[in-house]
Design a protein around this motif. Structure first.
Motif, PDB file in Angstrom:
ATOM      1  N   PHE A  29       0.854  -1.492   0.329  1.00 33.03           N
ATOM      2  CA  PHE A  29       0.389  -0.544  -0.056  1.00 33.03           C
ATOM      3  C   PHE A  29       0.589   1.043  -0.500  1.00 33.03           C
ATOM      4  O   PHE A  29       1.555   1.090   0.801  1.00 33.03           O
ATOM      5  CB  PHE A  29      -0.564   0.116   1.321  1.00 33.03           C
ATOM      6  N   PHE A  30       0.760   2.390  -0.653  1.00 37.19           N
ATOM      7  CA  PHE A  30       1.205   3.436  -1.148  1.00 37.19           C
ATOM      8  C   PHE A  30       0.169   4.643  -0.347  1.00 37.19           C
ATOM      9  O   PHE A  30      -0.632   4.870  -0.498  1.00 37.19           O
ATOM     10  CB  PHE A  30       1.400   3.591  -2.721  1.00 37.19           C
ATOM     11  N   ALA A  40       0.354   1.856  11.087  1.00 33.32           N
ATOM     12  CA  ALA A  40       0.826   1.184  11.916  1.00 33.32           C
ATOM     13  C   ALA A  40       0.871  -0.514  10.907  1.00 33.32           C
ATOM     14  O   ALA A  40      -0.115  -0.779  10.593  1.00 33.32           O
ATOM     15  CB  ALA A  40       0.639   1.161  13.035  1.00 33.32           C
ATOM     16  N   GLN A  41       1.801  -1.057  10.529  1.00 27.06           N
ATOM     17  CA  GLN A  41       1.823  -3.044  10.270  1.00 27.06           C
ATOM     18  C   GLN A  41       2.162  -3.455  11.229  1.00 27.06           C
ATOM     19  O   GLN A  41       3.352  -3.651  12.077  1.00 27.06           O
ATOM     20  CB  GLN A  41       2.655  -2.090   9.293  1.00 27.06           C
ATOM     21  N   CYS A  42       1.446  -4.290  11.265  1.00 27.93           N
ATOM     22  CA  CYS A  42       1.521  -5.923  12.807  1.00 27.93           C
ATOM     23  C   CYS A  42       2.722  -6.647  12.259  1.00 27.93           C
ATOM     24  O   CYS A  42       2.722  -7.263  10.652  1.00 27.93           O
ATOM     25  CB  CYS A  42       0.403  -6.248  12.477  1.00 27.93           C
ATOM     26  N   GLY A  43       3.389  -6.507  13.429  1.00 33.07           N
ATOM     27  CA  GLY A  43       4.575  -7.516  13.097  1.00 33.07           C
ATOM     28  C   GLY A  43       4.252  -9.065  12.725  1.00 33.07           C
ATOM     29  O   GLY A  43       4.722 -10.213  12.650  1.00 33.07           O
ATOM     30  N   HIS A  44       2.836  -9.307  13.007  1.00 32.82           N
ATOM     31  CA  HIS A  44       2.652 -10.983  12.538  1.00 32.82           C
ATOM     32  C   HIS A  44       2.002 -11.460  12.082  1.00 32.82           C
ATOM     33  O   HIS A  44       2.249 -12.254  11.232  1.00 32.82           O
ATOM     34  CB  HIS A  44       2.058 -11.018  14.157  1.00 32.82           C
ATOM     35  N   CYS A  45       0.869 -10.053  11.545  1.00 35.81           N
ATOM     36  CA  CYS A  45      -0.199 -11.029  10.536  1.00 35.81           C
ATOM     37  C   CYS A  45      -0.203  -9.631   9.635  1.00 35.81           C
ATOM     38  O   CYS A  45      -0.222 -10.152   7.929  1.00 35.81           O
ATOM     39  CB  CYS A  45      -1.483 -10.736  10.668  1.00 35.81           C
ATOM     40  N   HIS A  46       1.083  -8.487   9.377  1.00 32.78           N
ATOM     41  CA  HIS A  46       1.502  -7.663   8.468  1.00 32.78           C
ATOM     42  C   HIS A  46       0.338  -6.543   7.594  1.00 32.78           C
ATOM     43  O   HIS A  46       0.445  -6.295   6.469  1.00 32.78           O
ATOM     44  CB  HIS A  46       1.672  -8.567   7.460  1.00 32.78           C
ATOM     45  N   GLN A 108       8.326   6.080   4.414  1.00 31.79           N
ATOM     46  CA  GLN A 108       8.661   4.248   5.489  1.00 31.79           C
ATOM     47  C   GLN A 108       6.920   4.029   5.050  1.00 31.79           C
ATOM     48  O   GLN A 108       5.914   4.279   5.291  1.00 31.79           O
ATOM     49  CB  GLN A 108       8.506   4.959   6.623  1.00 31.79           C
ATOM     50  N   TRP A 109       8.083   3.290   3.822  1.00 35.31           N
ATOM     51  CA  TRP A 109       6.801   1.638   3.304  1.00 35.31           C
ATOM     52  C   TRP A 109       6.387   0.999   4.039  1.00 35.31           C
ATOM     53  O   TRP A 109       7.670   0.829   4.921  1.00 35.31           O
ATOM     54  CB  TRP A 109       7.461   0.988   1.442  1.00 35.31           C
ATOM     55  N   CYS A 110       5.322   0.280   3.832  1.00 38.58           N
ATOM     56  CA  CYS A 110       5.462  -1.045   4.571  1.00 38.58           C
ATOM     57  C   CYS A 110       5.752  -1.941   3.681  1.00 38.58           C
ATOM     58  O   CYS A 110       7.178  -2.030   2.833  1.00 38.58           O
ATOM     59  CB  CYS A 110       3.476  -0.813   4.158  1.00 38.58           C
TER      60      CYS A 110
END
Length: 142
Positions: A29-30, A40-46, A108-110
């Protein structure tokens, strides 16, 4: 009252895309400079949880006078502010875990939806935009 809802990527102001030769990794996603959201991206399921930075209590805090306007002191303050922001969010709406670990904006990209990092050599020609009105994303309304 805070709530997490699903809305179209178009309504959130984000652009879902695939990357040519990396389609197996799923969507990215941009956001662009004019976007009124950050993620904010989840470190578990992204999964990415999008929100309005102007409405966020941590990101909306005024910079303390003791913090310099630039340099190492500002960078330390900025990084701490992002850590506090990521830690202040509710559990991930997709997996239910507490673990947002990536701040996402137009600089800061995902990560890809499978957690793979976006390659540094990405070019506009490799970006394959997807339908923004049919792609649902999570939005955190504060």
């Amino acid at each position: 009252m805070t709530r997490i809802i699903q809305i179209s990527a178009r309504d959130a102001g984000v652009e879902p895309a695939l990357v040519r030769d990396r389609e197996v990794h799923g969507l990215v996603f941009f956001t662009w400079a004019q976007a009124a959201v950050i993620g904010a991206q989840c470190g578990h399921c992204h999964t990415i949880l999008w929100t309005d930075p102007r409405a966020d209590r941590v990101l909306g805090e005024p910079k303390p006078d003791k913090v310099p306007d630039h340099g190492a002191g500002y960078r330390s303050y900025y990084e701490d502010n992002l850590r506090r922001f990521l830690g202040s969010l509710p559990p991930c709406p997709s997996c239910g875990k507490q673990g947002f670990n990536r701040f996402v904006n137009n600089v800061q990209w995902c990560r890809f939806s499978d957690g793979t990092e976006i390659p540094a050599d990405i070019t506009p020609e490799r970006i394959i935009p997807q339908q923004t009105d049919s792609c649902l994303v999570w939005m955190y309304r504060q």
